[in-house]
Design a protein around this motif. Structure first.
Motif, PDB file in Angstrom:
ATOM      1  N   LYS A  96       0.918  -1.159  -0.018  1.00  0.00           N
ATOM      2  CA  LYS A  96      -0.022   0.054   0.217  1.00  0.00           C
ATOM      3  C   LYS A  96       1.020   1.172  -0.021  1.00  0.00           C
ATOM      4  O   LYS A  96       0.647   2.159  -0.688  1.00  0.00           O
ATOM      5  CB  LYS A  96      -0.889   0.042   1.175  1.00  0.00           C
ATOM      6  N   PHE A  97       1.704   1.304   0.939  1.00  0.00           N
ATOM      7  CA  PHE A  97       2.719   2.477   1.055  1.00  0.00           C
ATOM      8  C   PHE A  97       3.562   2.561  -0.332  1.00  0.00           C
ATOM      9  O   PHE A  97       3.668   3.683  -0.812  1.00  0.00           O
ATOM     10  CB  PHE A  97       3.835   2.210   2.106  1.00  0.00           C
ATOM     11  N   LEU A  98       4.064   1.495  -0.921  1.00  0.00           N
ATOM     12  CA  LEU A  98       4.933   1.481  -2.115  1.00  0.00           C
ATOM     13  C   LEU A  98       4.143   1.972  -3.227  1.00  0.00           C
ATOM     14  O   LEU A  98       4.925   2.590  -4.123  1.00  0.00           O
ATOM     15  CB  LEU A  98       5.680   0.278  -2.578  1.00  0.00           C
ATOM     16  N   ARG A  99       2.843   1.696  -3.505  1.00  0.00           N
ATOM     17  CA  ARG A  99       2.166   2.003  -4.558  1.00  0.00           C
ATOM     18  C   ARG A  99       2.138   3.653  -4.540  1.00  0.00           C
ATOM     19  O   ARG A  99       1.750   4.240  -5.486  1.00  0.00           O
ATOM     20  CB  ARG A  99       0.902   1.401  -4.724  1.00  0.00           C
ATOM     21  N   ARG A 100       1.927   4.006  -3.420  1.00  0.00           N
ATOM     22  CA  ARG A 100       1.445   5.620  -3.237  1.00  0.00           C
ATOM     23  C   ARG A 100       2.926   6.485  -3.145  1.00  0.00           C
ATOM     24  O   ARG A 100       2.742   7.703  -3.198  1.00  0.00           O
ATOM     25  CB  ARG A 100       0.780   5.732  -1.926  1.00  0.00           C
ATOM     26  N   THR A 101       4.036   5.636  -3.114  1.00  0.00           N
ATOM     27  CA  THR A 101       5.342   6.543  -2.851  1.00  0.00           C
ATOM     28  C   THR A 101       6.352   5.940  -3.926  1.00  0.00           C
ATOM     29  O   THR A 101       7.081   5.174  -3.716  1.00  0.00           O
ATOM     30  CB  THR A 101       5.549   6.264  -1.348  1.00  0.00           C
ATOM     31  N   PRO A 102       6.425   6.959  -4.989  1.00  0.00           N
ATOM     32  CA  PRO A 102       7.393   6.308  -6.011  1.00  0.00           C
ATOM     33  C   PRO A 102       8.690   6.338  -5.695  1.00  0.00           C
ATOM     34  O   PRO A 102       9.375   5.483  -6.123  1.00  0.00           O
ATOM     35  CB  PRO A 102       7.046   7.712  -7.381  1.00  0.00           C
ATOM     36  N   TRP A 103       9.257   7.448  -4.621  1.00  0.00           N
ATOM     37  CA  TRP A 103      10.696   7.421  -4.516  1.00  0.00           C
ATOM     38  C   TRP A 103      11.059   5.936  -3.756  1.00  0.00           C
ATOM     39  O   TRP A 103      12.163   5.415  -3.996  1.00  0.00           O
ATOM     40  CB  TRP A 103      11.217   8.413  -3.723  1.00  0.00           C
ATOM     41  N   ALA A 104      10.050   5.520  -2.949  1.00  0.00           N
ATOM     42  CA  ALA A 104      10.288   4.313  -2.073  1.00  0.00           C
ATOM     43  C   ALA A 104      10.108   3.051  -2.991  1.00  0.00           C
ATOM     44  O   ALA A 104      10.977   1.989  -2.858  1.00  0.00           O
ATOM     45  CB  ALA A 104       9.323   4.136  -1.126  1.00  0.00           C
ATOM     46  N   ARG A 105       9.290   3.080  -3.851  1.00  0.00           N
ATOM     47  CA  ARG A 105       9.111   1.951  -4.850  1.00  0.00           C
ATOM     48  C   ARG A 105      10.495   1.843  -5.615  1.00  0.00           C
ATOM     49  O   ARG A 105      10.996   0.731  -5.975  1.00  0.00           O
ATOM     50  CB  ARG A 105       7.898   2.185  -5.853  1.00  0.00           C
ATOM     51  N   GLU A 106      10.918   2.998  -6.330  1.00  0.00           N
ATOM     52  CA  GLU A 106      12.234   3.022  -7.053  1.00  0.00           C
ATOM     53  C   GLU A 106      13.323   2.227  -6.340  1.00  0.00           C
ATOM     54  O   GLU A 106      14.061   1.556  -6.838  1.00  0.00           O
ATOM     55  CB  GLU A 106      12.596   4.487  -7.328  1.00  0.00           C
ATOM     56  N   LYS A 107      13.476   2.722  -4.752  1.00  0.00           N
ATOM     57  CA  LYS A 107      14.496   2.064  -4.078  1.00  0.00           C
ATOM     58  C   LYS A 107      14.194   0.342  -4.110  1.00  0.00           C
ATOM     59  O   LYS A 107      15.344  -0.294  -4.108  1.00  0.00           O
ATOM     60  CB  LYS A 107      14.448   2.613  -2.714  1.00  0.00           C
ATOM     61  N   VAL A 108      12.969   0.063  -3.896  1.00  0.00           N
ATOM     62  CA  VAL A 108      12.931  -1.267  -3.677  1.00  0.00           C
ATOM     63  C   VAL A 108      13.008  -2.183  -5.160  1.00  0.00           C
ATOM     64  O   VAL A 108      13.602  -3.257  -5.033  1.00  0.00           O
ATOM     65  CB  VAL A 108      11.332  -1.647  -3.389  1.00  0.00           C
ATOM     66  N   GLU A 109      12.585  -1.517  -6.251  1.00  0.00           N
ATOM     67  CA  GLU A 109      12.869  -2.014  -7.525  1.00  0.00           C
ATOM     68  C   GLU A 109      14.453  -2.048  -8.045  1.00  0.00           C
ATOM     69  O   GLU A 109      14.864  -3.062  -8.342  1.00  0.00           O
ATOM     70  CB  GLU A 109      12.095  -1.401  -8.611  1.00  0.00           C
ATOM     71  N   GLN A 110      15.306  -1.149  -7.555  1.00  0.00           N
ATOM     72  CA  GLN A 110      16.640  -0.881  -7.695  1.00  0.00           C
ATOM     73  C   GLN A 110      17.388  -2.044  -6.827  1.00  0.00           C
ATOM     74  O   GLN A 110      18.297  -2.678  -7.369  1.00  0.00           O
ATOM     75  CB  GLN A 110      17.054   0.338  -7.349  1.00  0.00           C
ATOM     76  N   LEU A 111      16.833  -2.307  -5.485  1.00  0.00           N
ATOM     77  CA  LEU A 111      17.313  -3.283  -4.893  1.00  0.00           C
ATOM     78  C   LEU A 111      17.063  -4.655  -5.429  1.00  0.00           C
ATOM     79  O   LEU A 111      17.991  -5.741  -5.383  1.00  0.00           O
ATOM     80  CB  LEU A 111      16.840  -3.325  -3.185  1.00  0.00           C
ATOM     81  N   TYR A 112      15.986  -4.953  -5.935  1.00  0.00           N
ATOM     82  CA  TYR A 112      15.391  -6.300  -6.539  1.00  0.00           C
ATOM     83  C   TYR A 112      16.501  -6.501  -7.742  1.00  0.00           C
ATOM     84  O   TYR A 112      17.147  -7.486  -7.770  1.00  0.00           O
ATOM     85  CB  TYR A 112      14.190  -5.932  -6.995  1.00  0.00           C
ATOM     86  N   LEU A 113      16.681  -5.412  -8.580  1.00  0.00           N
ATOM     87  CA  LEU A 113      17.610  -5.521  -9.677  1.00  0.00           C
ATOM     88  C   LEU A 113      18.959  -5.955  -9.236  1.00  0.00           C
ATOM     89  O   LEU A 113      19.515  -6.750  -9.760  1.00  0.00           O
ATOM     90  CB  LEU A 113      17.624  -4.257 -10.487  1.00  0.00           C
ATOM     91  N   ASP A 114      19.303  -5.135  -8.282  1.00  0.00           N
ATOM     92  CA  ASP A 114      20.924  -5.305  -7.888  1.00  0.00           C
ATOM     93  C   ASP A 114      21.226  -6.747  -7.239  1.00  0.00           C
ATOM     94  O   ASP A 114      22.140  -7.297  -7.086  1.00  0.00           O
ATOM     95  CB  ASP A 114      21.421  -4.166  -6.717  1.00  0.00           C
TER      96      ASP A 114
END
Length: 70
Positions: A49-67
């Motif tokens: 819920k938080f990540l869908r509303r918060t683009p900067w946080a979602r980007e960090k999660v996606e980047q960590l996933y890729l890394d």
């Protein structure tokens, strides 16, 4: 829309989050990405819920996933 160069194309945010939690655990994840929903009563549902509303946080999660997994 085709996104041939996007490694996250077709990957659901829920799947990304579950894979990261299984890999790191909530405690380590909260240390790597300092957002409250990972550190205080964490759950997949509240975090999504938080990540869908918060683009900067979602980007960090996606980047960590890729890394971590690519």
């Amino acid at each position: 829309m085709e996104q041939p160069n996007n490694p996250l194309h077709g990957v659901k945010l829920a799947d990304i989050l579950e894979k990261l939690v299984n890999h790191y655990g909530w405690y380590e994840l909260g240390g790597l990405i300092r957002i409250n929903c990972f550190n205080t009563n964490p759950s997949i549902k509240s975090s999504l819920k938080f990540l869908r509303r918060t683009p900067w946080a979602r980007e960090k999660v996606e980047q960590l996933y890729l890394d971590t997994f690519h």
